[in-house]
Design an enzyme around this catalytic site. Structure first.
Site, PDB file in Angstrom:
ATOM      1  N   ASP A  93       2.491  -3.598  -1.203  1.00  0.00           N
ATOM      2  CA  ASP A  93       1.178  -3.065  -0.871  1.00  0.00           C
ATOM      3  C   ASP A  93       0.130  -3.789  -1.719  1.00  0.00           C
ATOM      4  O   ASP A  93       0.137  -5.014  -1.778  1.00  0.00           O
ATOM      5  CB  ASP A  93       1.142  -1.543  -1.063  1.00  0.00           C
ATOM      6  CG  ASP A  93      -0.040  -0.896  -0.352  1.00  0.00           C
ATOM      7  OD1 ASP A  93      -1.104  -0.790  -0.986  1.00  0.00           O
ATOM      8  OD2 ASP A  93       0.089  -0.511   0.819  1.00  0.00           O
TER       9      ASP A  93
ATOM     10  N   TYR B 136     -10.335  -1.317  -1.413  1.00  0.00           N
ATOM     11  CA  TYR B 136     -10.360  -2.004  -0.120  1.00  0.00           C
ATOM     12  C   TYR B 136     -11.736  -2.631   0.119  1.00  0.00           C
ATOM     13  O   TYR B 136     -11.846  -3.775   0.552  1.00  0.00           O
ATOM     14  CB  TYR B 136     -10.049  -1.023   1.012  1.00  0.00           C
ATOM     15  CG  TYR B 136      -8.630  -0.552   1.088  1.00  0.00           C
ATOM     16  CD1 TYR B 136      -7.748  -1.056   2.042  1.00  0.00           C
ATOM     17  CD2 TYR B 136      -8.151   0.436   0.220  1.00  0.00           C
ATOM     18  CE1 TYR B 136      -6.443  -0.611   2.136  1.00  0.00           C
ATOM     19  CE2 TYR B 136      -6.843   0.882   0.299  1.00  0.00           C
ATOM     20  CZ  TYR B 136      -6.002   0.363   1.257  1.00  0.00           C
ATOM     21  OH  TYR B 136      -4.708   0.799   1.338  1.00  0.00           O
TER      22      TYR B 136
ATOM     23  N   HIS C 112       8.092   0.932   3.769  1.00  0.00           N
ATOM     24  CA  HIS C 112       7.002   0.487   2.916  1.00  0.00           C
ATOM     25  C   HIS C 112       7.135   0.957   1.473  1.00  0.00           C
ATOM     26  O   HIS C 112       6.724   0.259   0.547  1.00  0.00           O
ATOM     27  CB  HIS C 112       5.684   1.003   3.505  1.00  0.00           C
ATOM     28  CG  HIS C 112       4.455   0.500   2.843  1.00  0.00           C
ATOM     29  ND1 HIS C 112       4.045  -0.807   2.907  1.00  0.00           N
ATOM     30  CD2 HIS C 112       3.523   1.134   2.077  1.00  0.00           C
ATOM     31  CE1 HIS C 112       2.915  -0.960   2.244  1.00  0.00           C
ATOM     32  NE2 HIS C 112       2.581   0.196   1.720  1.00  0.00           N
TER      33      HIS C 112
END
Length: 382
Positions: A177, A303, A356
């Site tokens: 990630d 982000y 994930h």
């Protein structure tokens, strides 16, 4: 630089306020046949919240987390919380592990023991690591951040400084990630300090411009396009309007749960049954780390900051030795033929199960792969 010992001690009034908010939840409607098609399933979230309100024991989880040696420090204006667990073995090598969103340092709790003390977990003492697990700046007990510009590049600089300050002239790094970008950038920008990097995810934007040369690469592009259609709404919101989102998620614990739990189901190898992989306590403890620190806003700002810096910043080739663990239900990973254009891949393992959240889902497989990759590189450590 001072590294202050740290223990988690959430004030009781924070927990009282949480229970009051949970009890006052104003639930939305849902189509009777919606399932998870429209987002987090109403029936499941009601069950989880009922458990949160009536059965979940934060104080027990707090005691469990506090069994790990934790510290805080200040580096270049960034407040940082981290675990630092010394290895027990013949010659432990330092290993920095970076998490992502919606994870936390807690995500690594199953792999810390086997990595630091392999002899107590059916391993070889020669495979021991000194493990350092920071909370990303802006996440959990490292946050919130209070200035613009906290990008992956800034985090990499802070983490490299942390490792040097801990006395590690050279170290290994691992991540998925956001940890993928952090680990890869460490290998690119601090190659002289990095023994090698191990990844359980691969970047996708960085290879989109690469020419497709075989069927596997074409299939990956198709899977990625479907992912963008079905799963990228959260990311676009984080990259463009995180502040707007934060008003609801910072105020409503159920809103926060709905936003994050759906990703644990969608991105894991759970075949639609989220609790076949994660316990309610695991889901809620991870949520609580965001809730009690009020860091959902600063976590999603990463982000915004990184996308406005430009993801192409992370597109250069990494020459340090690279190992990759491919878990089948991870977000679509480029095939090795594409990935090796970006990394000096010396180890590539395709796992039988997992998604994930590798450290949560398949801790033994991940540990064994990390051990195997770094084993031949140990001699390069000073």
């Amino acid at each position: 630089m001072v590294h202050a010992p740290f223990q988690i001690q959430v004030a009781e009034e924070v927990l009282i306020d949480l229970r009051q908010r949970l009890a006052r939840t104003r639930w939305p409607d849902s189509l009777p046949d919606a399932g998870w098609d429209y987002g987090t399933n109403l029936s499941y979230l009601r069950q989880l919240v009922r458990y949160w309100l009536e059965s979940y024991d934060w104080r027990a989880q707090e005691r469990f987390l506090n069994a790990f040696p934790q510290f805080t420090t200040e580096i270049d204006g960034i407040h940082l919380h981290f675990l630092h667990v010394k290895g027990k073995g013949t010659h432990p090598i330092p290993l920095l592990i970076s998490h992502g969103w919606p994870g936390s340092f807690f995500e690594m709790y199953k792999i810390i023991g086997p990595l630091t003390d392999p002899a107590s977990h059916s391993g070889d003492p020669a495979d021991a690591f000194d493990v350092v697990v920071p909370s990303l700046p802006g996440y959990g007990f490292s946050g919130p951040t209070n200035a613009r510009g906290v990008t992956v590049t800034r985090i990499v600089e802070v983490f490299a400084s942390l490792m040097q300050d801990l006395g590690y002239q050279r170290f290994a790094a691992q991540g998925g990630d956001w940890g993928l970008y952090i680990t890869g950038t460490l290998g690119r920008a601090f190659a002289d300090k990095i023994i090698g990097i191990h990844l359980n995810m691969q970047p996708t934007r960085s290879v989109l411009s690469q020419e497709t040369t075989n069927e596997a690469e074409s299939n990956w592009r198709e899977r990625r396009a479907q992912l963008i259609r079905d799963e990228s709404g959260y990311s676009h919101m984080h990259e463009t309007r995180p502040q707007t989102l934060a008003y609801g998620l910072n105020d409503s614990p159920v809103g926060l749960a709905g936003w994050m739990v759906e990703k644990f189901r969608a991105w894991s190898d759970c075949h639609g049954e989220i609790e076949s992989v994660f316990t309610k306590d695991e889901l809620l403890t991870n949520l609580m780390i965001y809730w009690v620190t009020q860091t959902i806003n600063s976590s999603t700002r990463l982000y915004y900051e990184t996308s406005h810096q430009g993801y192409e910043t992370y597109a250069g080739r990494v020459e340090v030795p690279t190992g990759v663990a491919v878990f089948p239900d991870e977000l679509p990973i480029p095939p090795r033929s594409l990935a090796q254009r970006l990394y000096n891949i010396q180890h590539w393992t395709e796992m039988k199960a997992g998604g994930h959240f590798a450290a949560f889902e398949q801790p033994q497989a991940l540990v064994e792969d990390i051990r195997a990759f770094f084993r031949p590189l140990r001699n390069s450590v000073e």
